[in-house]
Design a protein around this motif. Structure first.
Motif, PDB file in Angstrom:
ATOM      1  N   GLY A 147       0.802  -1.213   0.000  1.00  0.00           N
ATOM      2  CA  GLY A 147       0.000   0.000   0.000  1.00  0.00           C
ATOM      3  C   GLY A 147       0.838   1.267   0.000  1.00  0.00           C
ATOM      4  O   GLY A 147       2.068   1.228   0.138  1.00  0.00           O
ATOM      5  N   GLN A 148       0.160   2.407  -0.168  1.00  0.00           N
ATOM      6  CA  GLN A 148       0.799   3.710  -0.172  1.00  0.00           C
ATOM      7  C   GLN A 148       0.531   4.417   1.158  1.00  0.00           C
ATOM      8  O   GLN A 148      -0.616   4.466   1.624  1.00  0.00           O
ATOM      9  CB  GLN A 148       0.270   4.565  -1.330  1.00  0.00           C
ATOM     10  N   ASP A 176       8.767  -4.510   1.596  1.00  0.00           N
ATOM     11  CA  ASP A 176       8.952  -4.263   0.168  1.00  0.00           C
ATOM     12  C   ASP A 176       7.702  -3.719  -0.508  1.00  0.00           C
ATOM     13  O   ASP A 176       7.796  -2.937  -1.459  1.00  0.00           O
ATOM     14  CB  ASP A 176       9.393  -5.556  -0.538  1.00  0.00           C
ATOM     15  N   GLY A 177       6.527  -4.108  -0.031  1.00  0.00           N
ATOM     16  CA  GLY A 177       5.296  -3.712  -0.698  1.00  0.00           C
ATOM     17  C   GLY A 177       4.712  -2.388  -0.225  1.00  0.00           C
ATOM     18  O   GLY A 177       3.675  -1.952  -0.729  1.00  0.00           O
ATOM     19  N   ILE A 178       5.381  -1.738   0.718  1.00  0.00           N
ATOM     20  CA  ILE A 178       4.884  -0.465   1.251  1.00  0.00           C
ATOM     21  C   ILE A 178       5.664   0.687   0.629  1.00  0.00           C
ATOM     22  O   ILE A 178       6.898   0.695   0.635  1.00  0.00           O
ATOM     23  CB  ILE A 178       5.016  -0.408   2.784  1.00  0.00           C
ATOM     24  N   GLU A 179       4.952   1.682   0.122  1.00  0.00           N
ATOM     25  CA  GLU A 179       5.582   2.856  -0.481  1.00  0.00           C
ATOM     26  C   GLU A 179       5.222   4.101   0.321  1.00  0.00           C
ATOM     27  O   GLU A 179       4.047   4.424   0.489  1.00  0.00           O
ATOM     28  CB  GLU A 179       5.119   3.036  -1.921  1.00  0.00           C
ATOM     29  N   HIS A 204      -1.763  13.307  -4.112  1.00  0.00           N
ATOM     30  CA  HIS A 204      -1.532  11.862  -4.208  1.00  0.00           C
ATOM     31  C   HIS A 204      -2.855  11.106  -4.205  1.00  0.00           C
ATOM     32  O   HIS A 204      -3.688  11.292  -3.330  1.00  0.00           O
ATOM     33  CB  HIS A 204      -0.672  11.379  -3.036  1.00  0.00           C
ATOM     34  N   GLN A 205      -3.006  10.247  -5.178  1.00  0.00           N
ATOM     35  CA  GLN A 205      -4.186   9.399  -5.267  1.00  0.00           C
ATOM     36  C   GLN A 205      -3.879   8.026  -4.674  1.00  0.00           C
ATOM     37  O   GLN A 205      -2.747   7.544  -4.759  1.00  0.00           O
ATOM     38  CB  GLN A 205      -4.624   9.245  -6.727  1.00  0.00           C
ATOM     39  N   GLY A 206      -4.869   7.400  -4.084  1.00  0.00           N
ATOM     40  CA  GLY A 206      -4.707   6.015  -3.619  1.00  0.00           C
ATOM     41  C   GLY A 206      -3.940   5.861  -2.331  1.00  0.00           C
ATOM     42  O   GLY A 206      -3.271   4.833  -2.125  1.00  0.00           O
ATOM     43  N   GLY A 229     -14.357  11.478   1.835  1.00  0.00           N
ATOM     44  CA  GLY A 229     -14.963  10.153   1.718  1.00  0.00           C
ATOM     45  C   GLY A 229     -13.972   9.026   1.793  1.00  0.00           C
ATOM     46  O   GLY A 229     -14.198   7.947   1.228  1.00  0.00           O
ATOM     47  N   LEU A 230     -12.860   9.246   2.494  1.00  0.00           N
ATOM     48  CA  LEU A 230     -11.789   8.242   2.577  1.00  0.00           C
ATOM     49  C   LEU A 230     -11.646   7.708   4.000  1.00  0.00           C
ATOM     50  O   LEU A 230     -10.551   7.621   4.545  1.00  0.00           O
ATOM     51  CB  LEU A 230     -10.467   8.857   2.113  1.00  0.00           C
ATOM     52  N   GLU A 231     -12.759   7.336   4.589  1.00  0.00           N
ATOM     53  CA  GLU A 231     -12.753   6.900   5.983  1.00  0.00           C
ATOM     54  C   GLU A 231     -12.176   5.497   6.176  1.00  0.00           C
ATOM     55  O   GLU A 231     -11.976   5.066   7.310  1.00  0.00           O
ATOM     56  CB  GLU A 231     -14.173   6.973   6.547  1.00  0.00           C
ATOM     57  N   ASP A 232     -11.890   4.790   5.065  1.00  0.00           N
ATOM     58  CA  ASP A 232     -11.285   3.472   5.177  1.00  0.00           C
ATOM     59  C   ASP A 232      -9.763   3.528   5.240  1.00  0.00           C
ATOM     60  O   ASP A 232      -9.115   2.492   5.431  1.00  0.00           O
ATOM     61  CB  ASP A 232     -11.701   2.593   3.984  1.00  0.00           C
ATOM     62  N   VAL A 233      -9.187   4.711   5.062  1.00  0.00           N
ATOM     63  CA  VAL A 233      -7.732   4.851   5.170  1.00  0.00           C
ATOM     64  C   VAL A 233      -7.305   4.530   6.602  1.00  0.00           C
ATOM     65  O   VAL A 233      -7.919   4.994   7.566  1.00  0.00           O
ATOM     66  CB  VAL A 233      -7.300   6.283   4.786  1.00  0.00           C
TER      67      VAL A 233
END
Length: 295
Positions: A147-148, A176-179, A204-206, A229-233
């Protein structure tokens, strides 16, 4: 300049002679800001302990201004204090304040943030490096290793900012998979956390997760995320303030790394009391941290 002198409370049963002797022991607490719940709680812990031990505690608010901090220290020293407790605004800038106290042979104890100069008899703080790493590891686990991520940093130059960031980056760089797509200061401030987060969301998107180096910035970021609307972050704060823990309980934050600010204040006064009595003290006094989640 905002100044608060806290009256001495003498425990019941102490004789007049002892009380008068205790009154002679003055401790100053020069605090970075009282416009932050964490440091208010730290001050309250120090006040309570000073009253219990029969010391006069002088509290001076630096308003997150290094020049005002030095002025506060000079003011405190003019009052013939026995020990200086200082919660620095900036770990480099505070060196001037520490050296000023050293020149007058007044022992210095740092709280929460360290000093990068001068002589300090004891430093009392959470392990901020470990706390930052704990936050990073929690985010990695929640994201399943991918994830980002963005980071909201505290006051540039503060040891807490540097150490929390160091621990967080240690965890993130091992995955490795975290940016890490952005890291930006918001000065431990809620409104700045909101503004910085709004800007980051535009740039930044995503974004999948946010680590804010204190709960105040996290709560500001939460407002920006909610408005978008990004309450799942996945949102993680630091300090474990009442507002931060309530946000975790309400599902608005995923976690906070809880410090014990009242305990830091208490231990500061306890350590000062030992210094006044001529007892030895530890150079570093760690205060435990805890990961707080809904679970």
């Amino acid at each position: 300049m905002k100044k608060l002198i806290l009256a001495t409370a003498v425990a019941a049963g102490v004789g007049l002679g002892t009380a008068q002797s205790a009154m002679a022991d003055r401790i100053a607490l020069v605090i970075s800001t009282l416009n932050n719940p964490f440091f208010v709680t730290l001050q309250e812990g120090a006040q309570s302990q000073a009253e219990e031990l029969g010391h006069e505690l002088i509290v001076l608010d630096s308003g997150n201004d290094a020049a005002r901090e030095l002025s506060n220290v000079e003011d405190a020293l003019a009052r013939d204090i026995d020990v200086l407790l200082i919660n620095p605004t900036d770990s480099d800038a505070v060196a001037s304040s520490v050296r000023t106290a050293n020149a007058q042979d007044v022992p210095v104890i740092t709280l929460d943030r360290s000093a990068n100069g001068g002589s300090v008899v004891s430093h009392i703080a959470s392990d901020n490096v470990a706390g930052g790493q704990l936050a990073g590891e929690f985010i990695i686990e929640r994201l399943g290793g991918e994830g980002q991520v963005v980071q909201l940093e505290g006051v540039p130059g503060a040891s807490a900012t540097r150490n929390r960031g160091e621990g967080f980056m240690t965890a993130i760089e091992a995955a490795d998979g975290i940016e890490l797509v952005a890291t930006q200061p918001a000065n431990f401030n809620r409104s700045e956390g909101l503004n910085v987060m709004e800007n980051l969301l535009q740039a930044h998107q995503g974004i999948d997760a946010v680590f804010a180096q204190n709960d105040e910035m996290a709560l500001g970021a939460q407002r920006a995320l909610q408005a978008s609307g990004l309450e799942d972050v996945v949102l993680v704060g630091f300090d474990g303030t009442d507002d931060g823990i309530q946000a975790v309980n309400d599902g608005k934050m995923a976690a906070t790394i809880a410090q014990q600010p009242a305990r830091i204040g208490e231990l500061g006064v306890i350590t000062a009391d030992r210094v006044i009595k001529g007892e030895s003290v530890d150079e570093n006094v760690p205060v435990p941290l805890q990961l707080v989640t809904q679970e």
